[in-house]
Write an enzyme that holds these catalytic residues in place. Structure first.
Site, PDB file in Angstrom:
ATOM      1  N   SER A 160       0.830  -1.196   0.000  1.00  0.00           N
ATOM      2  CA  SER A 160       0.000   0.000   0.000  1.00  0.00           C
ATOM      3  C   SER A 160       0.871   1.255   0.000  1.00  0.00           C
ATOM      4  CB  SER A 160      -0.973  -0.039   1.184  1.00  0.00           C
ATOM      5  OG  SER A 160      -1.975   0.936   1.066  1.00  0.00           O
ATOM      6  N   ASP A 252     -10.507  -3.940  -3.974  1.00  0.00           N
ATOM      7  CA  ASP A 252      -9.622  -2.913  -3.442  1.00  0.00           C
ATOM      8  C   ASP A 252      -9.729  -1.664  -4.305  1.00  0.00           C
ATOM      9  OD1 ASP A 252      -7.529  -1.370  -2.468  1.00  0.00           O
ATOM     10  OD2 ASP A 252      -5.972  -2.853  -2.863  1.00  0.00           O
ATOM     11  N   HIS A 282      -8.123  -5.171   0.167  1.00  0.00           N
ATOM     12  CA  HIS A 282      -6.919  -4.454   0.555  1.00  0.00           C
ATOM     13  C   HIS A 282      -6.463  -4.892   1.948  1.00  0.00           C
ATOM     14  CE1 HIS A 282      -4.137  -1.084   0.154  1.00  0.00           C
ATOM     15  NE2 HIS A 282      -4.356  -0.811   1.421  1.00  0.00           N
TER      16      HIS A 282
END
Length: 310
Positions: A160, A252, A282
C-alpha cells in the site's frame, strides 16, 4: 469476495467497530494508530518461528530511524536482503502491525528483511517518508557486510503506502550505480492517480473508504509540492527500473492503479510479474488468520520473491 472476509466485514458493519468506517478521521490520531495496531495484531497471532529478530537503527532522511532486522534460521551469510516499508496510508501502521508478515517474508524467501520505521504524516508531511525510505535503502547497501547482506542482491518492498515508498525509492535509484536494486515488490500499491480509476469509483471499502483515502491524501500533503512526482507514480520518472512483482487485490480501491503501474513499468523496460488475487480485499497480507485464502496468497507471493532473489 472471499466468504471468510465477507463474513468479517459484515460483522464489523453490524457492530460499527471497523476502523474502515467513516468515523475513523474523527478519532484522536493516537487512538487511530493504536486501534489499527491492535486489530491487525489480533488478525495475525501465529507468525512463523525460525527467525531471529533484532532491533537496529538505520539512517533516515533527517536522522536515525528505528528498524528491525529479520534473519531466518540457516540462511547463508551473505544473503539476499529486502528493505521493507509497511502500509497504513503514510499515517498509521508501524513495525508491530507488520511484524508477522516480515517474519513470513524472511523465512519463506530465505532472505534478510530490514523493516524501516519511517516517519509518519501528518506530523511529518511529504516528502519525509520518501526521504527516509531512500536514505534507509542506501544505508542497507552501505552497511551490507554488517547486516550479513549480499549488496548484489538487495531489493525493496512494501504494501500500500509502503509499496509507494518502495517504488519511489526504486525510481530514485534507477540512475545510481552505487546502490543498484535487484528487485522491487509492490503489494497493492497506492499511486495517487490524477483521474480516479474505475476501482476507486466502484469501491467504498472494505478496509479503504473514500473518506479515509481522502484523509490520507490530505495528511500526506503532497499536492502542490515541487517533488510530488516522487509519490504520484504515474508521473514519476522511470529510468532503468528493476524487475518487479506487483500484486493487486480484486476488492480494493487501489486495484486499477496497481494494474496501470505494472503496465507502465513494462513500457519502461522492466520485467514485471503481476498477480491479482481477485477475491481478496486491501490489506489482506497482514490478516492471515481471517481466511485460508491469505496463507495461500502469501505462499504464492513468497515463492515468486524467493525465485527473484536467487
Amino acid at each position: 469476495m472471499d466468504s471468510e472476509f465477507r463474513a468479517l466485514f459484515d460483522a464489523q458493519a453490524r457492530a460499527a467497530t471497523s476502523l474502515a468506517n467513516s468515523t475513523l478521521t474523527a478519532l484522536p490520531l493516537v487512538e487511530i494508530r493504536a486501534g489499527y495496531r491492535a486489530q491487525r495484531q489480533a488478525q495475525d497471532k501465529c507468525p512463523p518461528a525460525g527467525v531471529m529478530v533484532r532491533q537496529i537503527e538505520v539512517q533516515g532522511g533527517d536522522g536515525r530511524l528505528g528498524a528491525r532486522l529479520y534473519v531466518p534460521d540457516g540462511v547463508a551469510t551473505p544473503s539476499a536482503a529486502m528493505a521493507y516499508f509497511h502500509g497504513g496510508g503514510f499515517v498509521v501502521g508501524d513495525l508491530d502491525t507488520h511484524d508477522g508478515f516480515c517474519r513470513r517474508l524472511a523465512v519463506g524467501a530465505g532472505c534478510r528483511v530490514i523493516a524501516v520505521d519511517y516517519r509518519l504524516a501528518p506530523e511529518h508531511p511529504f516528502p519525509a517518508a520518501h526521504d527516509d525510505a531512500l536514505a534507509a535503502t542506501r544505508w542497507c547497501f552501505d552497511h551490507a557486510e554488517a547486516l550479513g547482506a549480499d549488496r548484489r542482491r538487495i531489493a525493496v518492498g512494501g504494501d500500500s503506502a509502503g509499496a509507494n515508498l518502495a517504488a519511489a525509492t526504486a525510481n530514485m535509484l534507477g540512475h545510481d550505480p552505487v546502490h543498484p536494486l535487484v528487485f522491487q515488490m509492490l503489494l497493492y500499491p497506492v499511486t495517487w492517480p490524477e483521474i480516479p480509476t474505475v476501482s476507486r469509483d466502484m469501491f467504498d471499502g472494505p478496509v479503504l473508504t473514500k473518506v479515509n483515502l481522502a484523509w490520507f491524501t490530505d495528511c500526506l500533503g503532497f499536492r502542490g509540492h515541487g517533488e510530488a512526482d516522487r509519490t504520484v507514480l504515474e508521473n514519476a520518472r522511470l529510468l532503468h527500473p528493476p524487475p518487479a512483482l506487483v500484486v493487486t487485490a480484486g476488492h480494493d480501491p487501489l486495484r486499477d492503479e496497481g494494474r496501470a503501474y505494472a503496465e507502465r513499468l513494462v513500457t519502461h523496460g522492466a520485467t514485471v510479474d503481476h498477480i491479482e488475487f481477485g477475491a481478496l480485499p486491501h490489506d489482506f497480507y497482514i490478516m492471515p488468520d481471517m481466511s485460508p485464502a491469505v496463507p495461500r496468497a502469501i505462499e504464492v507471493t513468497i515463492k515468486r520473491l524467493r525465485t527473484a532473489l536467487q
